[in-house]
Design a protein around this motif. Sequence first.
Motif, PDB file in Angstrom:
ATOM      1  N   LYS A 269      10.137  -7.271  -7.692  1.00  0.00           N
ATOM      2  CA  LYS A 269       9.059  -6.317  -8.001  1.00  0.00           C
ATOM      3  C   LYS A 269       7.911  -7.020  -8.737  1.00  0.00           C
ATOM      4  O   LYS A 269       6.733  -6.845  -8.404  1.00  0.00           O
ATOM      5  CB  LYS A 269       9.616  -5.201  -8.872  1.00  0.00           C
TER       6      LYS A 269
ATOM      7  N   GLU B 195       6.600   0.286  -4.840  1.00  0.00           N
ATOM      8  CA  GLU B 195       7.312   0.919  -5.954  1.00  0.00           C
ATOM      9  C   GLU B 195       8.335   1.936  -5.457  1.00  0.00           C
ATOM     10  O   GLU B 195       9.468   1.986  -5.921  1.00  0.00           O
ATOM     11  CB  GLU B 195       6.318   1.605  -6.892  1.00  0.00           C
TER      12      GLU B 195
ATOM     13  N   ALA C  51      11.212   0.177  -4.131  1.00  0.00           N
ATOM     14  CA  ALA C  51      12.005  -0.435  -5.220  1.00  0.00           C
ATOM     15  C   ALA C  51      12.856   0.625  -5.922  1.00  0.00           C
ATOM     16  O   ALA C  51      14.036   0.394  -6.233  1.00  0.00           O
ATOM     17  CB  ALA C  51      11.085  -1.129  -6.212  1.00  0.00           C
TER      18      ALA C  51
END
Length: 347
Positions: free
Chosen positions: A36, A76, A79
């Motif tokens: 990330k 995001e 993730a």
Amino acid sequence: MDELNLKNEINLDDLEKEAIENLKNVQNEQALNEVKAQYLGKKSKLSQIMASMRELSNDAKRALGQKSNEFKRKVEEFANKKRDELINAAVNEKLKKEEIDVTLPGKEFKTGHMHPLSQTIVELEDLFVSMGYEVIDGNEVEEDVYNFEMLNLPKGHPAREMQDSFYITDNTLLRTQTSAVQAHALLKAKGKPIKVISPGKVYRRDNDDATHSHQFMQCEGLVVGENVTMADLKGTLNILAKKTFGDELAIRFRPSFFPFTEPSVEVDVECFKCHGKGCPLCKGSGWIEILGAGMVHPNVLRMAGYDTDKYQGFAFGVGVERITMLRHGIDDIRTFYTDDARFLKQF
Ligand code: DAH
């Protein structure tokens, strides 16, 4: 868009694909955080792209802004999804490791229960409390005065030899009978009516055999009041015998002697082994003695400060082991004092 790609030599669509591909392959949360950071963090490619924004036209800036927000959101989102997956997988693995095979046989927990002698004492207490008696405690280490003298057994009295004693000093001994509570109770009652029982241990210098032990238990009873008669004593002991033995075993009253009662009786119960025929357990008599009793000797009442013109009393002392043996058909008193769970479990 071409302007964007050209300027940055990076295609955000490709970068997104790459990021998602890398996120897909991570095996744990730490790796996930690293990936990330690689795509969204301060030193990420995205940051480099953003840094080069200044050189773009306004339109291109706007477009790049939108595109990069989209990129951020998607990466995001992915993730987060991946993180949830990792957490779930970890929980599932833990659960699997801790899985319990409920079909395995469990450990057996053995529970104890009340000793047969304690059961008898509790039953005696219940019975006498239901008839208005109070349960009192006594001392196992007792003074000679209480064990003998105040029971009308002065020093040198021949009847003291009925009970061979364990003396600790000249004036203290292990009590030979629960009758030792009588004088304590009478003194405490200060010349007033009284109705008590007192169970507990007693000690005698006896040779242990099937029916004797150097340490055993008795339950004493003492009633003092106006108009207390031998008929009250007989009635009370009959209730006790009925309650303890039902109609199964016969009982008999037999005249006897105790220095602290006049007249005195002993109560015998039919031997459970031979039913009266005579056997080694009852020593050929067909009966087993379970208690001594009588009308409290006026000397005993007087020594404790009672007005014997006004008050009379009766008393009794039951052998707890004896009645427990009779009830359960136990033919050796010594079995009570072993810690043999096979014996104790039966009651
Ligand atoms: N204390 C006597 C014994 O141990 C039993 C006994 C007899 C108790 C007569 C009494 C009684 O209270 O009145 O042998």
